[in-house]
Scaffold this motif. Sequence first.
Motif, PDB file in Angstrom:
ATOM      1  N   ALA A 107     101.568  72.554  -3.669  1.00 45.70           N
ATOM      2  CA  ALA A 107     101.188  72.563  -4.713  1.00 45.70           C
ATOM      3  C   ALA A 107     101.576  72.808  -5.628  1.00 45.70           C
ATOM      4  O   ALA A 107     101.528  72.865  -7.512  1.00 45.70           O
ATOM      5  CB  ALA A 107     100.180  73.531  -4.351  1.00 45.70           C
ATOM      6  N   ARG A 108     103.131  73.738  -5.365  1.00 47.80           N
ATOM      7  CA  ARG A 108     103.835  74.621  -6.471  1.00 47.80           C
ATOM      8  C   ARG A 108     104.880  73.659  -7.405  1.00 47.80           C
ATOM      9  O   ARG A 108     105.009  72.941  -8.543  1.00 47.80           O
ATOM     10  CB  ARG A 108     104.036  75.467  -6.355  1.00 47.80           C
ATOM     11  CG  ARG A 108     104.479  76.466  -5.317  1.00 47.80           C
ATOM     12  CD  ARG A 108     105.282  77.240  -4.509  1.00 47.80           C
ATOM     13  NE  ARG A 108     104.518  78.667  -4.405  1.00 47.80           N
ATOM     14  CZ  ARG A 108     105.413  80.006  -3.104  1.00 47.80           C
ATOM     15  NH1 ARG A 108     106.489  79.682  -3.282  1.00 47.80           N
ATOM     16  NH2 ARG A 108     104.486  80.846  -3.128  1.00 47.80           N
ATOM     17  N   PHE A 109     105.165  72.098  -6.903  1.00 48.85           N
ATOM     18  CA  PHE A 109     105.792  71.516  -7.242  1.00 48.85           C
ATOM     19  C   PHE A 109     105.098  70.618  -8.379  1.00 48.85           C
ATOM     20  O   PHE A 109     104.960  69.966  -9.329  1.00 48.85           O
ATOM     21  CB  PHE A 109     106.287  70.449  -6.401  1.00 48.85           C
ATOM     22  CG  PHE A 109     107.823  70.823  -5.730  1.00 48.85           C
ATOM     23  CD1 PHE A 109     109.169  70.419  -6.592  1.00 48.85           C
ATOM     24  CD2 PHE A 109     107.834  71.194  -5.076  1.00 48.85           C
ATOM     25  CE1 PHE A 109     110.199  70.539  -6.261  1.00 48.85           C
ATOM     26  CE2 PHE A 109     109.532  72.402  -4.671  1.00 48.85           C
ATOM     27  CZ  PHE A 109     110.632  71.168  -4.944  1.00 48.85           C
ATOM     28  N   GLU A 119     107.670  63.960  -2.702  1.00 52.55           N
ATOM     29  CA  GLU A 119     107.856  62.748  -4.091  1.00 52.55           C
ATOM     30  C   GLU A 119     108.829  62.616  -4.887  1.00 52.55           C
ATOM     31  O   GLU A 119     109.781  61.898  -5.116  1.00 52.55           O
ATOM     32  CB  GLU A 119     106.449  63.093  -4.940  1.00 52.55           C
ATOM     33  CG  GLU A 119     105.575  62.069  -4.477  1.00 52.55           C
ATOM     34  CD  GLU A 119     104.656  62.619  -4.850  1.00 52.55           C
ATOM     35  OE1 GLU A 119     103.142  61.419  -4.919  1.00 52.55           O
ATOM     36  OE2 GLU A 119     103.839  62.421  -6.064  1.00 52.55           O
ATOM     37  N   ALA A 120     109.411  64.177  -5.100  1.00 50.79           N
ATOM     38  CA  ALA A 120     110.655  64.687  -5.583  1.00 50.79           C
ATOM     39  C   ALA A 120     111.914  64.016  -5.035  1.00 50.79           C
ATOM     40  O   ALA A 120     113.164  63.630  -5.980  1.00 50.79           O
ATOM     41  CB  ALA A 120     110.694  66.286  -6.249  1.00 50.79           C
ATOM     42  N   ILE A 121     112.261  64.421  -4.104  1.00 47.55           N
ATOM     43  CA  ILE A 121     113.522  63.905  -3.312  1.00 47.55           C
ATOM     44  C   ILE A 121     113.283  62.529  -3.303  1.00 47.55           C
ATOM     45  O   ILE A 121     114.373  61.419  -3.783  1.00 47.55           O
ATOM     46  CB  ILE A 121     113.346  64.451  -1.663  1.00 47.55           C
ATOM     47  CG1 ILE A 121     113.637  65.607  -1.326  1.00 47.55           C
ATOM     48  CG2 ILE A 121     113.862  64.062   0.113  1.00 47.55           C
ATOM     49  CD1 ILE A 121     112.665  65.750   0.054  1.00 47.55           C
ATOM     50  N   ASP A 122     112.284  61.594  -3.111  1.00 45.08           N
ATOM     51  CA  ASP A 122     112.061  60.636  -3.053  1.00 45.08           C
ATOM     52  C   ASP A 122     112.762  60.287  -4.759  1.00 45.08           C
ATOM     53  O   ASP A 122     113.312  58.743  -4.761  1.00 45.08           O
ATOM     54  CB  ASP A 122     111.206  59.800  -2.873  1.00 45.08           C
ATOM     55  CG  ASP A 122     110.137  59.911  -1.521  1.00 45.08           C
ATOM     56  OD1 ASP A 122     111.575  60.297  -0.545  1.00 45.08           O
ATOM     57  OD2 ASP A 122     109.098  59.654  -0.935  1.00 45.08           O
ATOM     58  N   HIS A 123     112.404  60.656  -5.606  1.00 41.27           N
ATOM     59  CA  HIS A 123     112.768  60.497  -6.550  1.00 41.27           C
ATOM     60  C   HIS A 123     113.694  60.405  -7.081  1.00 41.27           C
ATOM     61  O   HIS A 123     114.998  59.281  -7.522  1.00 41.27           O
ATOM     62  CB  HIS A 123     111.961  60.828  -7.690  1.00 41.27           C
ATOM     63  CG  HIS A 123     112.855  60.794  -9.079  1.00 41.27           C
ATOM     64  ND1 HIS A 123     112.975  61.632  -9.762  1.00 41.27           N
ATOM     65  CD2 HIS A 123     112.256  59.922 -10.452  1.00 41.27           C
ATOM     66  CE1 HIS A 123     113.419  61.150 -11.769  1.00 41.27           C
ATOM     67  NE2 HIS A 123     112.575  60.224 -11.282  1.00 41.27           N
ATOM     68  N   ASP A 124     114.463  61.486  -7.195  1.00 39.37           N
ATOM     69  CA  ASP A 124     116.154  62.036  -7.264  1.00 39.37           C
ATOM     70  C   ASP A 124     116.673  60.680  -6.181  1.00 39.37           C
ATOM     71  O   ASP A 124     117.923  60.002  -6.620  1.00 39.37           O
ATOM     72  CB  ASP A 124     116.608  63.048  -6.090  1.00 39.37           C
ATOM     73  CG  ASP A 124     115.966  64.189  -7.302  1.00 39.37           C
ATOM     74  OD1 ASP A 124     115.548  63.974  -8.277  1.00 39.37           O
ATOM     75  OD2 ASP A 124     115.978  66.105  -6.833  1.00 39.37           O
TER      76      ASP A 124
END
Length: 211
Positions: A107-109, A119-124
């Motif tokens: 929720a914070r992300f 998803e942020a990890i996979d994006h990077d």
Amino acid sequence: MESSEVAGPEMATCPSCKAQVEPSEKFCSACGAAIGGGAVVQDLPPAPQSYENLAKIGRARKWLLAIAILTIVVGFVFYLMQKSEVEKQITDARAQVAGIPPEELDARFKAAVGMTFQEAIDHDRGMVNMLLAINIALGAIYMALWWWAKRKPLPAAVIALLLFITTHVINAVMQPESIYQGILVKILFTLALVRAITAANEERHFRAPTT
């Protein structure tokens, strides 16, 4: 005063006596034999100016091959460096959020970046892989242009120069500090391509049939 005749870019050989004749002649001026369409066309050695143009084109082809290899090698080097840095950042981030429940963390992300933590990890990680793919693709294009320049030096050199300038302009916009990275190689490669374009254009006019 004797008049001298400048040979054109091509001559023909009489099929009977092997004397050199103009490709358009119907009878040999040496033996009188009918030539018709049986004359064998011979390419004459290039003129000194042509040798100079071909040398410039040859140097540009070597630069194209070097840039192709360098682009791929540098792409892999940066990939390993960036991958190591990204994995370190991911490890540090996981350590910082270790005590936060997954639902609250996502929720914070989502509120901050519009993605969940994973998803942020996979994006990077995906960005690192994409940069490697781009460098490999650029290297393959330069390699193809190197091969094509042997047959069509003018369009190959023009496309290579436009691609090279466009790529580095985009890099400079995204990463201004990259402007001065490898500046000497950039200048030498650009000069080699500009000279190749000029030489290929001169060579095309030199070999163009005159009416």
